[in-house]
Design an enzyme around this catalytic site. Structure first.
Site, PDB file in Angstrom:
ATOM      1  N   GLU A 120       2.658   5.088  -4.081  1.00  0.00           N
ATOM      2  CA  GLU A 120       2.647   6.001  -5.238  1.00  0.00           C
ATOM      3  C   GLU A 120       4.012   6.695  -5.470  1.00  0.00           C
ATOM      4  O   GLU A 120       4.245   7.038  -6.633  1.00  0.00           O
ATOM      5  CB  GLU A 120       1.545   7.052  -5.047  1.00  0.00           C
TER       6      GLU A 120
ATOM      7  N   ASP B 185       0.856  -1.191   0.000  1.00  0.00           N
ATOM      8  CA  ASP B 185       0.000   0.000   0.000  1.00  0.00           C
ATOM      9  C   ASP B 185       0.891   1.241   0.000  1.00  0.00           C
ATOM     10  O   ASP B 185       2.121   1.158   0.139  1.00  0.00           O
ATOM     11  CB  ASP B 185      -0.876  -0.050   1.258  1.00  0.00           C
TER      12      ASP B 185
END
Length: 926
Positions: free
Chosen positions: A513, A510
């Site tokens: 980005e 997770d």
């Protein structure tokens, strides 16, 4: 090879494609009248449209000077390409004309339509000129020379154009700096060895200004036409535009939108970002690939292999503009012509997805907020108590000590190893979250991941060569540089050390980005051109460093400016590789951030959605889009992540989520529980029933994943993939198919006891009852009580099923069933791929069973094309045939008469077969 003349020589060849485009969005309307001041053109005004209008318009204007304002307002609104795309700038006439562009405000001409640019390129805007073009072994190469300096700094004077005819259905076009190497995406893509002999496409050029035209030979349809706007190629601004042959455009992710994109002046931005799925925002992943349906049902796709920040502007011409701020223009064009083939051809470039372990296709349960390992354990026990199927239990960051990776909270999660042991005892699996941000605040010697990472130099550095420090859940953090091979070894060791304490089965990556709770770093970012480029696409926050790290950060392979969008992919690759080395089995990785080729290493969930009805709907375009991107293992958080769900919403979402390829219920802390055991007996029973249908269909789903892994077939697919000539299917994103044969029609609105679904032409059978409907291609209203999701089997389909158990490990021991849905010609076909569900490379090693099922002339045949020991443990117990028009007098199984039942809705059932899967058999009804 044809000579390379001015575009005027190509007008007759692109007329048909222009007319195709006009069928979707007519361009011959009142706004075009000024284009036809040359009397000779009036004669063909009623015949030509779209591309041809623009081409002839350019030719006319190049020969007939007139008042500049007249020239500008005469350009149709739909064909106005934005000359001033910068945000947060009030575009004045002075600014616009300073760029040599047309300025028409709402008081002049017919402007004023929302989105139509006031500042746009005139037909004679200077661009590049194409010189001589020479043949190469794979195609041709030529050079482009800049005609005049542009308004973006460091524009490149000379470019190299290479065109390679890689396969009959794949064209590769690359434009790069002719004198200096530029950053290119480090993706392992195939290289052609010889030129395609019978390409489906033709390629031609306009020399001045330079333009590329790609047509489909069979129909003459123009797939690309870049002559409509100037090419820009500066160091940090690259732009190219093209007309599209229709408005039916899909892909271009990751964005929250309808599956069919709107071309009404819509801009899609690509820059990986941590933000809950929101319309008109750049989201977690970057996939610069689109698919277009053409008139007549053919399809093509275009992939821009570029990892820099970019945007794609769509306009109703129909047309599209690519803008990126780095790298090169590296295009792959896929000719299909079938949409399924387009996606397969795309995956031949980026790579086919990995084969998931069988348990990955079961039901998963997670939440942020379990609080303790015992609380997690109690949820698992409750699921078992109610006999609700579950394969995997997950934990969010709660399990960590102070939110630090590779640790467990010794008080709250001290029993985690025992929980995992209990899961394994019951044939279930455990998955935990790992974030990339590594805590940097622990005292020296107390946190091995950071201490060892510093020693080995595995972290991303700032411009001064020191680890860049951001902030995530544990506080100040450093970020592993997954472009560095040394980081992969360090990552493996971290996971291996943790595995020795908690023997997990999969990893959830997770915040990759990468996410940052501050902009840039604890020390800010530089004032250089990487952090402050001359053009910034429409990224959320207005800056490349918004809620992520500085673009100027240094990585082993290049700057973060170039590698940002690859971060999730590189972490997934490192994680999958580590799991293979630790476990020696197929890895299971689910990633938030993704990039082309991600399917080779991980699946994806659609991020931090909300417990709202609209978010449930948005999940369908999401899973359909990721099917296009070659990431079939995809799903959304069932019942929603943030906010509190209602019982009705969660029930309906569980029914839908039972048909996500990746099926997981997950919600946030501080909200009421939403696992199936948390609801009323009625709702709980309905959820259980939906999940049991999923488990019954897992042999079919697993076989679809095998075909995806082997050749790039989609698992979940839109209806138009199977019915490409039925235009009524093109905008459908409230229904979807599993493979070619199972239609899913969920309820997506509150308070409903019925649902309307579209049924393409043909016979469709109710999955549960076998009752049929013969559709002419129409919308049908169906009963949909709270305990029911509508499923229909397409005629000619054979589905392998299995009696559902409490987990896949239990289900796999049960006998199989076969459902044959006969076509109007009384035929059907299906197949089954079967292996042990966990070993690596079973297909390549030949350790699998593969069976093909056929029905013809009243005989069902099972043919074993390949067998292994796993197949000898399984029996086929029941055959159900839908669409047997007359009650048989007798049924014969392998030459012996057999008892059967026949219902008035034309359903034949032959039970108690006990036939071994590893041996062929036949069933005949007479």
């Amino acid at each position: 090879m044809k000579s390379y003349q001015k575009l005027t020589t190509y007008v007759p060849q692109i007329t048909e494609a222009a007319e195709d485009a006009a069928d979707e969005k007519p361009l011959c309307h009142q706004k075009l009248s000024a284009w036809w001041l040359g009397g000779g053109l009036l004669m063909v005004a009623g015949l030509l449209s779209g591309v041809t209008v623009w081409v002839l318009g350019q030719i006319w204007w190049s020969q007939h000077e007139t008042h500049p304002l007249t020239k500008c307002i005469s350009i149709p609104e739909d064909l106005r390409f934005d000359c001033y795309p910068e945000r947060n700038v009030v575009v004045t006439r002075e600014l616009c004309e300073g760029r040599g562009c047309c300025f028409v405000d709402s008081q002049q001409g017919s402007g004023g339509t929302s989105g139509v640019p006031w500042c746009f390129y005139p037909p004679d805007f200077p661009s590049y000129t194409l010189g001589s073009v020479n043949e190469t072994e794979l195609g041709m190469v030529g050079f482009l020379t800049r005609k005049a300096k542009t308004y973006y700094p460091k524009d490149i004077e000379k470019l190299q154009l290479s065109v390679e005819f890689e396969t009959d259905a794949r064209l590769h076009v690359k434009i790069t700096d002719a004198s200096s190497p530029r950053y290119e995406v480090p993706l392992d893509v195939p290289t052609a060895k010889k030129k395609a002999e019978n390409p489906l496409y033709a390629v031609e050029f306009s020399k001045e200004p330079f333009g590329l035209i790609v047509t489909r030979k069979a129909s003459g349809t123009v797939l690309l036409n870049t002559t409509v706007a100037p090419l820009f190629y500066a160091d940090q601004f690259l732009q190219i535009s093209t007309l599209l042959p229709s408005a039916y455009l899909y892909g271009l992710g990751e964005h929250q939108s309808n599956f069919l994109h709107s071309l009404e002046w819509n801009t899609l931005t690509f820059w990986a970002r941590d933000v809950p799925p929101t319309e008109s925002c750049n989201l977690y992943g970057v996939h610069p690939f689109y698919l277009v349906m053409e008139k007549g049902g053919a399809a093509h796709g275009v992939f821009l292999l570029n990892s820099n920040a970019m945007e794609v502007s769509l306009q109703p011409a129909p047309a599209l503009t690519w803008r990126t701020i780095g790298g090169v223009l590296d295009f792959y064009i896929f000719l299909g012509p079938d949409p399924n083939l387009v996606v397969q051809q795309y995956q031949q470039v980026v790579g086919f997805p990995a084969m998931p372990p069988y348990w990955a296709l079961g039901f998963h349960l997670c939440r942020w907020g379990y609080g303790t390992s015992n609380e997690t354990w109690e949820t698992v026990k409750a699921m078992r108590n109610f006999q609700i199927p579950q394969d995997a239990q997950w934990n969010d960051i709660d399990y960590m000590d102070s939110y630090r990776d590779f640790t467990t909270d010794p008080q709250k999660f001290g029993a985690l190893p025992q929980l995992v042991g209990d899961l394994h005892k019951h044939g279930q699996s455990y998955v935990m979250i790992v974030d990339p941000g590594i805590s940097s605040t622990s005292s020296p010697g107390s946190y091995w991941p950071y201490d060892e990472g510093l020693k080995r130099g595995v972290f991303i550095n700032n411009t001064e060569g020191k680890p860049l420090i951001g902030k995530v859940w544990p506080g100040l953090t450093a970020y592993p540089d997954f472009s560095n091979p040394d980081t992969h070894q360090w990552w493996l060791e971290n996971l291996s050390r943790f595995y020795s304490l908690v023997p997990f089965d999969g990893v959830w990556i997770d915040m990759n980005e990468p996410s940052n709770f501050m902009d840039g770093s604890s020390e800010g970012c530089s004032q250089g051109e990487l952090d402050n480029p001359p053009y910034v696409p429409a990224v959320l926050g207005g800056s490349l460093s918004a809620k992520t790290i500085c673009a100027s950060a240094r990585q082993n392979m290049s700057s973060h400016y170039n590698l940002h969008n690859l971060y999730g992919l590189m972490e997934a690759k490192a994680t999958a590789s580590a799991l293979v080395q630790i476990k020696g089995k197929r890895p299971f990785v689910i990633s938030r951030s993704t990039f082309p080729s991600q399917g080779k290493y991980s699946g994806h969930w659609l991020g931090d959605n909300r417990s709202e009805w609209k978010d449930m709907f948005w999940s369908i375009p999401g899973i359909l889009s990721f099917s296009l991107f070659g990431i079939p293992l995809v799903g959304a958080d069932i019942c929603g992540f943030s906010g509190s769900t209602s019982e009705e919403l969660c029930l309906r979402w569980t029914q839908l989520g039972a048909f996500y390829p990746f099926s997981r219920n997950h919600n946030t802390q501080g909200e009421k529980a939403q696992d199936p055991t948390a609801f009323s007996p009625v709702a709980r029973a309905a959820m259980k029933e939906a999940l049991e249908v999923r488990y019954a269909l897992l042999p079919f789903l697993y076989s679809l994943f095998h075909r995806a892994h082997l050749q790039g077939d989609t698992v979940v697919r839109p209806l138009f993939f199977e019915f490409p000539k039925d235009v009524a299917t093109y905008a459908i994103d409230r229904q979807f198919l599993w493979g070619r044969g199972l239609l899913v029609t969920p309820v997506l609105d509150p308070g409903m006891d019925s649902v309307i679904g579209y049924f393409p032409r043909g016979l469709w059978y109710d999955y549960y009852t076998g009752s049929s409907v013969n559709s002419s291609g129409e919308n049908l209203k169906m009963a949909a009580p709270l305990d029911h999701i509508n499923l229909h089997v397409r005629e000619g389909t054979i589905l392998p099923t299995q009696k559902p158990g409490s987990s896949t490990s239990e289900s796999r021991k049960n006998p199989l069933g076969l459902i044959a849905a006969l076509s109007q010609n009384s035929n059907a076909w299906g197949d089954l791929y079967w292996d042990n569900g966990e070993s690596l490379d079973t297909f390549a090693k030949g350790d699998y069973a593969y069976l093909v099922f056929n029905v013809t002339q009243g005989t069902f045949t099972s043919t074993v094309l390949h067998s292994n020991v796993e197949a000898t443990y399984i029996t086929v117990d029941t055959l159900t045939v839908y669409g047997v028009r007359e009650e048989p007098k007798t049924v014969v199984v392998n030459g012996k008469e057999w008892p059967f039942t026949y219902l008035t809705n034309q359903v034949l059932t032959v039970g108690d077969l006990q036939l071994n899967l590893s041996q062929g058999f036949y069933v005949r009804w007479l």
